[in-house]
Design an enzyme around this catalytic site. Structure first.
Site, PDB file in Angstrom:
ATOM      1  N   THR B 148       0.872  -1.194   0.000  1.00  0.00           N
ATOM      2  CA  THR B 148       0.000   0.000   0.000  1.00  0.00           C
ATOM      3  C   THR B 148       0.906   1.240   0.000  1.00  0.00           C
ATOM      4  O   THR B 148       1.358   1.650  -1.051  1.00  0.00           O
ATOM      5  CB  THR B 148      -0.988   0.013   1.184  1.00  0.00           C
ATOM      6  N   LYS B 174       3.999  -6.718   4.023  1.00  0.00           N
ATOM      7  CA  LYS B 174       3.737  -5.328   3.645  1.00  0.00           C
ATOM      8  C   LYS B 174       3.457  -4.550   4.927  1.00  0.00           C
ATOM      9  O   LYS B 174       3.044  -5.115   5.942  1.00  0.00           O
ATOM     10  CB  LYS B 174       2.566  -5.201   2.675  1.00  0.00           C
ATOM     11  N   THR B 185      -1.388  -2.816  10.931  1.00  0.00           N
ATOM     12  CA  THR B 185      -1.486  -2.761   9.450  1.00  0.00           C
ATOM     13  C   THR B 185      -0.303  -3.371   8.778  1.00  0.00           C
ATOM     14  O   THR B 185       0.466  -2.722   8.072  1.00  0.00           O
ATOM     15  CB  THR B 185      -1.666  -1.398   8.819  1.00  0.00           C
ATOM     16  N   GLU B 271       6.924   4.932   7.103  1.00  0.00           N
ATOM     17  CA  GLU B 271       6.506   6.113   6.346  1.00  0.00           C
ATOM     18  C   GLU B 271       7.405   7.298   6.672  1.00  0.00           C
ATOM     19  O   GLU B 271       7.447   7.768   7.802  1.00  0.00           O
ATOM     20  CB  GLU B 271       5.047   6.444   6.660  1.00  0.00           C
ATOM     21  N   ASN B 395       0.899  11.076   5.656  1.00  0.00           N
ATOM     22  CA  ASN B 395      -0.329  10.791   6.379  1.00  0.00           C
ATOM     23  C   ASN B 395      -1.358  11.900   6.317  1.00  0.00           C
ATOM     24  O   ASN B 395      -2.529  11.697   6.592  1.00  0.00           O
ATOM     25  CB  ASN B 395      -0.020  10.399   7.820  1.00  0.00           C
TER      26      ASN B 395
END
Lengths: 400, 400
Positions: B148, B174, B185, B271, B395
């Site tokens: 993702t 992932k 997640t 991220e 984000n």
């Protein structure tokens, strides 16, 4: 100097002076003198690495009869070992000498960088000067002297009539980052000229902090130095000792209001904050689970970046609620509202919800996220802010 | 297509196809076929708002005899109520029909945006095509299909010789944001062609996750959809049923290594992450307090912004340690090291420490922060990354 906005509080005098603690051109040392016979209560950080001044202040306040507070900005005197403790004690001794009181009647406070020793001589040099400048109208200047990463001074005041006399309440606070429940790099000083019996004041400071500073979050970190002090100088009016008297309750409400206004001011000035958001949790079984859900939502970096982006990404709200560890949460009973817009109904997207309606709310500078857990009748709330680029910039560059 | 880096695992076939779930041009649907007689174990998110596919997968795995996994990227099918459940079941039924198995032998997984319904028809259309493309060499393409916000595919493999036979282990994962212990997640699929008895495999998946995915943190949030699946196809070698056999222990170590490599790859791809940091806690009384301190340090936004800035602001480390709620922590026994540089000695700045030495370590792309609590002999560690401008950007703009 801008006009004074805070009232004088009989029995309290203040002086703010530049001690040049960080080689800056500003007041950074605040001395507060409290007249004899006052009641003083305080709450302190729960961080195990509490700063030297916190250790000393805790020691001193146990003896009661506190007559002075000394607060410096620019250096936290935290993680400074034995020398930190002796530095804090030396500051108290200097104040005691200047005011002709005992060192144990002085509470020291520090805020700023952790892990560096106080520039002690600078403080010792500045204290006598501060003692000569004490004045009743020093509140507004004091609010500026204690600032660190704050972008504006924080103050609040109220006046209450009790037994035909005007009672004043004035408060100042500092704090913009590391804000979290249980007193996080936050200093607050609230004083009234009312006379409040010590046991009642001890209870009131807890009540007031619980209704205010323990409900705010900027980034979930808790500092080594936080403290909130409540002073009842006793200069005006009768001694209030009955927790159920109408006079006491009226004063109590006003004092709590001052704390709430200061707490909200800290969130509004959160490092890099662009939004002020109330997270309200309804329908909880008990206060603990309501607060856990509220803080899980209010402290989630994913929720906070969505607030910053004005993106009503309610999936992140749901994720945060699910993370709060609520036992046997029935997700199909959960409803969520953004101000008056229902976004989640029975655990899923509300049928009438539109992305546009959600965006409209999230674009407001202030709004409320209401989470109804549908499992009890307890409500709680906290105040939070968003997580912006500016937050990263401020905290990546703080020491440089 | 880049060259395949992962080995084929006899008994496992994979197919990745584009189902156009988010109107993008890429594979976003992965089908994994497992041959009859394999053992399959899994761990799932603890988030109370778990996604529909998690609910269905939990149901199905209880019956055992799992024959296929279906994973889609782009939509989490979370907070989607009854329709979400029926969508997940419909996907399982479509896989069952295509592979001539029962729907209860299929585990569904989804990752992506929360709160939107699956584009069910797109999945149903793509599943038969996927079934015709199943092949043993599909691992590398599979690692890409499940991404993702990941910036790169994540995979790891090992080969172990057991009883004269080459046993293969291949794994893909992932995850880049919302990474946290208890499966956040993050999806991971690890397969071996060894034969491992079901009870042993059930124990092994917990052990492996505890040594890997439960030790990583990107931002402290936990997702609604996380899962880690471990498959022992049993196509090669003897059945391993003895937890103390040399063969089993050798295989176990290799399987755990694959999990660790995948977990670290997720942190490295956090991220906006620019640094990979190990937080090691030594001298704790028990594992719980060591992990609490490690995560308090590794998840503090103030620590993480300092990492980003390459600023060895050790006061923030001390602050975070103090926040971990360790009972009766004796701060004067705490020592902290940045790689080999001692920065905190007996709770204060180490005498030999220089800012330059600290900066040198903090400037490295990878380093270790070691906290010695000096109160016991238990050690633990986690892996974390920094908090950058890029994190906020990713984000704040995820859905737009």
């Amino acid at each position: 100097m801008p006009q004074n906005t805070l009232p004088q509080v009989p029995g309290i005098r203040l002086a703010s002076v530049p001690a040049n603690i960080k080689n800056w051109q500003r007041d950074d040392l605040l001395l507060i003198e409290i007249h004899a016979g006052a009641s003083v209560s305080a709450t302190f950080t729960r961080n195990a690495f509490c700063a030297a001044p916190v250790t000393v202040a805790r020691e001193h306040i146990r003896n009661g009869n506190i007559r002075a507070l000394l607060i410096n900005a620019g250096n936290a005197n935290a993680a400074t070992g034995e020398r930190g403790l002796s530095d804090a004690r030396a500051c108290c001794a200097a104040v005691a000498e200047a005011l002709n009181i005992n060192a144990s009647q002085v509470l020291p406070f520090s805020t700023g960088v952790i892990g560096e020793h106080l520039p002690l001589q600078k403080l010792l040099d500045a204290i006598p000067a501060a003692a000569t400048e004490l004045a009743g109208d020093g509140w507004d200047r004091a609010a500026r002297a204690i600032m660190t990463t704050d972008t504006r001074p924080k103050s609040a005041s109220r006046t209450v009539e009790i037994a035909g006399e005007q009672i004043r309440i004035a408060g100042i606070a500092k704090g913009a980052g590391m804000i979290q429940p249980n007193m996080a790099t936050m200093l607050a000083y609230v004083a009234t000229d009312a006379a409040i019996a010590q046991p009642l004041l001890d209870q009131l400071v807890k009540e007031a902090v619980n209704a205010s500073f323990n409900r705010i979050s900027v980034d979930g970190d808790t500092s080594t130095n936080d403290a909130c002090v409540l002073i009842a100088s006793g200069a005006t009016g009768p001694q209030l000792g009955d927790v159920n008297s109408v006079e006491y309750l009226r004063l109590r409400d006003a004092i709590i209001e001052v704390h709430i206004e200061l707490a909200q001011a800290i969130v509004r000035d959160g490092e890099g904050a662009t939004k002020f958001v109330t997270v309200q949790v309804r329908g909880a079984r008990h206060s603990e689970e309501a607060m856990k859900v509220a803080f899980e939502v209010g402290e989630s970096p994913l929720v906070k970046t969505a607030l910053y982006a004005s993106d009503p990404n309610w999936g992140r709200l749901v994720m945060a609620i699910g993370n709060a560890g609520v036992e046997q949460l029935e997700t199909e009973k959960v409803n969520i509202y953004l101000d008056d817009v229902q976004v989640v109904e029975a655990g899923g997207r509300a049928s009438a919800y539109t992305e546009e309606a959600g965006e409209q709310v999230f674009s407001r500078p202030e709004f409320t996220i209401t989470v109804d857990l549908g499992r009890g009748d307890i409500d709680e709330y906290i105040w939070t802010c968003d997580f912006s680029h500016e937050y990263v910039t401020i905290n990546a560059e703080y020491r440089t």
